[in-house]
Write an enzyme that holds these catalytic residues in place. Structure first.
Site, PDB file in Angstrom:
ATOM      1  N   GLU A 290       1.286  -1.128   0.711  1.00 28.03           N
ATOM      2  CA  GLU A 290       0.174  -0.308  -0.070  1.00 28.03           C
ATOM      3  C   GLU A 290       1.387   1.799  -0.477  1.00 28.03           C
ATOM      4  O   GLU A 290       0.899   2.113   0.936  1.00 28.03           O
ATOM      5  CB  GLU A 290      -1.018  -0.009   1.165  1.00 28.03           C
TER       6      GLU A 290
ATOM      7  N   ASP B  37      -8.627  -8.852   4.384  1.00 30.09           N
ATOM      8  CA  ASP B  37      -8.060  -7.937   5.080  1.00 30.09           C
ATOM      9  C   ASP B  37      -9.422  -7.585   6.316  1.00 30.09           C
ATOM     10  O   ASP B  37     -10.124  -6.486   6.345  1.00 30.09           O
ATOM     11  CB  ASP B  37      -8.997  -6.454   4.378  1.00 30.09           C
TER      12      ASP B  37
ATOM     13  N   GLU C 246     -11.940  -1.842  12.292  1.00 28.27           N
ATOM     14  CA  GLU C 246     -11.901  -1.245  11.323  1.00 28.27           C
ATOM     15  C   GLU C 246     -13.343  -1.191  10.488  1.00 28.27           C
ATOM     16  O   GLU C 246     -14.613  -0.656  10.035  1.00 28.27           O
ATOM     17  CB  GLU C 246     -10.992  -1.396  10.696  1.00 28.27           C
TER      18      GLU C 246
END
Lengths: 718, 718
Positions: A323, A402, A430
């Site tokens: 990323e 993820d 998240e």
């Protein structure tokens, strides 16, 4: 006075059983000082008595700490460091906490400790302890100071049961040597990600607006909470290492050392996220290529300086080539070469590098159906098995994508027997409601940890992370704690932090029993008019909350469908045409990702038997993962007997109904528990209901518009 | 020296025809000084001669400005203010620019001016001018200084044609009295919206990082460009008025006055966006309720102070009760009461308040099919017709939603005959490619301005905005200019700024002829080896670029389908489940918004005949607006003979092909025009092609997945 924050699972009342007893702490050193401070404070508050012995001479140049403000209260006993050697009178001892190698404790405790010592048939190690009842005295024995600390908190958890006449001797050792929390905290506020990346609990307890916090009271409280659930390592900055944070390794090292000083008395080592480009951005070298002598020298010298300041420094955490972070690929090197570079620098100190396996192409073309993000970690790392140095820990996210509410276990975990693997969980919510939704993750983690990625009798995920005799990579998670009044935004999200520590210590624990521990500690019976109602209600609200969240969010393991960027709330197509590799491929006929070898991306081939065939088969694949592995028609009939589309409707209606019930149940605690906790949870349940309704309506409408299949039960779809 | 920015449509070479002549400027005052400065500079550069007369005595206390740095060059003539009354020798005059009321010009020019004056049959007004050829001399006559300035730039546009032996006398007056640009510039950088909200051309030319720019050279250049295309009003701050910007009305008024001083010599008045809550946030009053005496007093006093500093201040711009901005609704008052409050304060100075009609519920529930954002402006404002004070200008976006690439004309425009209406366009390309895509909007604006919202012989949109004898609300647009080297990010986006001014001056102009003007000025034939190639290529790239953008973006008037937040690039469902009221309702059977009276939201009923029946009818509704008004099956056959879904495929493939052709054509100009311009456009065309491809593929895939209808021509859909 403790700081004005919620006590979480260590309120004074949780120490009632211990604190009303006569307790001797025997041993020396800073961590034993911590143990004694805890005991003295508890006894001061609950009418017991505390003694200390064996603490002379001090084991190091450091004077015994008495930094815990509680000890300055007014202990009713002679329980300070100056009273070393004082013996309790007669046989007046209920509990002895004794460190081996400190000689026999004084007075009547000696007999009990000797008797308990006979029970001890094997070494307890650095962190283990023995709990036994001998000669009418409860005894905690440890070979090392941290063990004594963990034993203490175990006694706290047991409450009065620790003093039952009959108490079978118990040996406790952590399953994982490393039980670590990663903080994705930024020093400088990031323009997009803020002070804490993916943080849902206010600011950072370590950093504020570009600087280290001067007042470290909160850090100390945090360390205490972590020690009480078994965590022994903390990484203090975000794995995405920005410019300011990079300097923690060098010019800002003092900030890290100051945190380490606060964590140390609780048996916690500090770790640091570093950038692979550090030799360039900090060292001024023209390259960070691992094959360059100067680069290796730079890491060796830099690491040496770290150890001059922090002798028990835990090691580095690295997110490389991921990323946008720099990594060895920049220099044509592979991840073994990259990780070994840092490991070499850390090796002289017995420290480790946590090297994250979260490497994938985040600039994927959505049109490219051959590329599969789920494959990436295995494709990158499995071929490197056996090439990592012994002090490299490859840190693997539990699932192949993820941290979704449902994923299969990552095939990497079973694919690298010659590598130390840590399994990474995400305590910060998240993708699971961002601490605005109740979502107790213990059951989910327990499923993952108990999963057997190969033959049924082979090792479970937890066994692989533990390694032989606990020497594996351990369990790592992203913390959910911040400077919020309740630590975690949602007060009930504390249970996730607690459960992480407990499951890292012992992955075989029943997650609902862990929840029960948390309830008992956090809402002590003595603080409420109706303890049974409290316990029952919390279980009703939390036990199934992860599955409830799963019901109203992305269905059948397909994942994502969240709003891009912040990841809160639904957006079915939000990531469908993006470069992030997270797609569901819903069309008018069906939905799901074909990851089979026969017709799809071949991802199922990364699994060992039997899973490579179970997942490959549309018929044998578990319902909850069906859309992760297969693209199926909306009319496909699940093992449950429902069609896929009807399953979507049913679970989404059911999920919202369950939130409504949660909210009703919670109202029963109005006036029964701390009103501040009650109010905060009430407010968040309102938001959860709003958000769950939004999930339900968007998902149902989306799939109704696409499939044209009406709800079999005729409910309203917009 | 001019600042190092692109000259846009006023490069020195554009003044070649004028500058090589013998020119007399006759008249006094700061704007006539500007005219003379321009003439003198042009003559200095191209070998002509310039004289000045009639400038003594000065008409006000202000000395004639000579702020234009060019005049300090080395004028070959006696053309400075001290040479007032000097006459050119003999008959050596080619052009006279003469202000009426300044007495006869000296020497041989007098005869030509007198002859031209006879032609002038009606008053030219504040801004009009006469162009005539008399006694072998080209004459520009004006009754007021601004008219002379516009006449000058008209002569520049005409080039050598202004000196043709035969030149029919022409009277020019602007159709609209107010030709205004709104700058959505923030003083302080907004954490989300940045320095310029919806700005795609760098920073602001007025503000930088919380402060007014000290160097105003760039503002002066901007004023000059605007005067040359006819703009006469500029609002200098964002309609979303944040805390810092609110203070421009009071403590930061000096910043506004300084800008006004720079704009004034170019005939441009400054306007200011204010917050309706100003009496509270600036004045410390407990309310901003228009019915309160103290609130009215506050506005009166505050406005008086504004006029003490800026005697020609244009007025206020207000976005009230819209997207979170405060407004009269807060106090239970309606928008007439709100607008009249400010109008009352401005009336003594002959100034106006621009009150935006962009009021709608931006917290709509997407499930609520009855609420229709398109209805909102009409529902809020049409009932108030006749209740606004004369100096209120209701500023109505041209379409009912929000500056999309295609919308019907707003029904509000025809619904309020007793109100001064301004029509608002968006020069900044928020929804039309953000100045990364070539999208010449002249044809679109022309369509809107020529549209007849009632019976075919009734007034067009432009007539309504012009009002009787130009006394309507005029034309307003959000500017696309910033501190970018090329003013507008994309050099070709300059044409939109130019065309806005020209169409506001004369809405009957052919937008392609306006483009031709812009090309001729911006790429003067004398600056290139192949003027015809330049002209042909620019037309090829730009003429149809708006329709090209329409082809590859949201189809058939349905709008949006952009990525939420920044609004760049496709996201078909991006706004589908949001509170913003911008939906397409695509399902497996069809797409579009039913806004009919028969079965939909009834929005069609807001139109006058014949449009209320044309739009109501699925058969009569123009193809390009079909999905704005109707939800139709994918197989619905358009007037074009294509089905809706095949139209989507065809236009999206065609749109990308056209961009490819644009890019090929542009390559032909390599080495033919200024390489900096060529490079910038080349780079943006690459991005346009990438983005258009993304639009094509996402749209086609989305509708293929939903409809299941294959492309009739078998092209690849992902």
């Amino acid at each position: 006075m403790r700081p004005a924050v919620h006590a979480a699972w260590l309120p004074p009342e949780a120490f009632g059983a211990l604190g009303s007893r006569r307790v001797l702490v025997h041993g020396a050193g800073p961590i034993v000082d911590t143990v004694f401070d805890e005991v003295a404070t508890a006894c001061a508050g609950h009418g017991g008595r505390a003694w200390r012995s064996g603490s002379n001479p001090p084991t190091s140049g450091n004077p015994p700490t008495s930094g815990n403000p509680a000890t300055s209260g007014n202990p009713p006993t002679s329980g300070d460091a100056s009273s070393v050697g004082d013996a309790p009178a007669g046989d007046a001892v209920d509990l002895v906490l004794a460190l081996g190698g400190s000689g026999p404790p004084p007075g009547p405790a000696a007999k009990a400790v000797a008797a308990a010592g006979e029970i001890q048939s094997a070494a307890l190690g650095d962190e283990g302890f023995l709990l036994a009842r001998a000669a009418g005295v409860t005894v905690v024995l440890a070979d090392a100071p941290a063990g004594l600390l963990y034993g203490l908190f175990h006694v706290v958890r047991l409450g009065t049961a620790a003093f039952d006449a009959v108490l079978a001797p118990q040996r406790h050792r952590p399953a994982m040597r490393l039980r670590m929390l990663d903080h994705w905290d930024n020093v400088a506020v990031h323009p997009v990600m803020g002070q804490v990346e993916r943080g849902y609990a206010g600011g950072s307890i370590f950093w504020h607006d570009g600087e280290a916090r001067r007042d470290r009271t909160r850090i100390r409280e945090y360390a205490r909470l972590l020690a009480a659930c078994g965590v022994n390592a903390v990484s203090v900055n975000n794995v995405n290492v920005h410019a300011t944070e990079a300097k923690l390794l060098t010019e800002r090292l003092g900030d890290v050392a100051a945190i380490a000083d606060v964590l140390r008395p609780y048996g916690i080592r500090v770790h640091l996220s570093v950038t692979f480009a550090a030799p360039v951005v900090l060292g001024g070298l023209p390259t960070a290529d691992p094959s360059h002598e100067r680069v290796r020298d730079w890491w060796a010298t830099t690491t040496e300086k770290v150890y001059e300041r922090i002798p028990d420094f835990g090691g580095y955490v690295v997110k490389a080539d991921s990323e946008g972070q720099p990594g060895p690929f920049t220099y044509g090197r592979d991840h073994a070469e990259g990780a070994n570079l840092l490991a070499e620098a850390l090796a002289p100190y017995g420290a480790v590098v946590h090297w994250r396996a979260f490497v994938y192409n985040h600039r994927q073309d959505w049109r490219d159906r051959a590329t599969d993000r789920a494959r990436a970690a295995y494709d990158h790392f499995a071929p490197l098995d056996g090439r990592f140095r012994e002090n490299v820990i490859l840190q693997v996210k539990f699932g192949p994508v993820d941290f979704q509410v449902r994923e299969p276990v990552s095939p990497v975990i079973a694919a690298m027997p010659a590598t130390r693997l840590a399994v990474e969980l995400q305590v910060t919510q998240e993708y699971t409601g961002q601490q605005r939704h109740v979502c107790y993750l213990g059951p989910w983690w327990s499923e993952v940890l108990r999963f057997t990625p190969g033959e049924p009798c082979g090792p479970a995920v937890a066994d692989i992370a533990a390694g032989g005799s606990g020497a594996g990579g351990g369990l790592v998670a992203v913390s959910n704690a911040g400077d919020d009044l309740f630590w975690t935004g949602h007060p009930l999200a504390q249970a996730n932090l607690y459960a992480f520590g407990r499951l890292a210590w012992d992955p075989r624990l029943d997650p609902l029993a862990v929840l029960d521990e948390w309830i008992e500690l956090t809402f002590p019976p003595s603080t409420t008019t109706d303890p049974e109602l409290v316990r029952r209600t919390l279980h009703a609200v939390m036990d199934d909350s992860w599955r409830t969240y799963e019901r109203y969010s992305a269905p059948l393991g397909v994942g994502f469908m969240v709003r891009p960027g912040h990841h809160y709330g639904p957006d079915v197509d939000g990531y469908e045409y993006t470069p992030w590799g997270t797609y569901h491929f819903a069309d008018r006929d069906g939905v799901g990702v074909d990851r089979t070898r026969a017709t799809g991306t071949g991802f199922t081939g990364q699994y060992l038997p039997p899973w490579n065939t179970v997942y490959e088969s549309r018929e044998r694949c578990p319902d909850e993962l069906l859309l992760f592995f297969h693209h199926v028609p909306y009319g496909h009939v699940l093992h449950s007997g429902s069609t896929v589309v009807q399953h979507i409707y049913d679970t989404h209606f059911a999920g919202v109904e369950q939130v409504e019930v949660m909210r009703q149940r919670w109202r029963l605690l109005d006036g029964v528990i701390d009103p501040a906790v009650h109010d905060r949870v009430t407010e968040r349940l309102d938001e959860q209901l709003r958000s769950a309704t939004e999930w339900r309506d968007q998902l149902n409408t989306y799939f109704f518009r696409k499939s044209g299949v009406p709800d079999a039960r005729g409910r309203r779809i917009h």
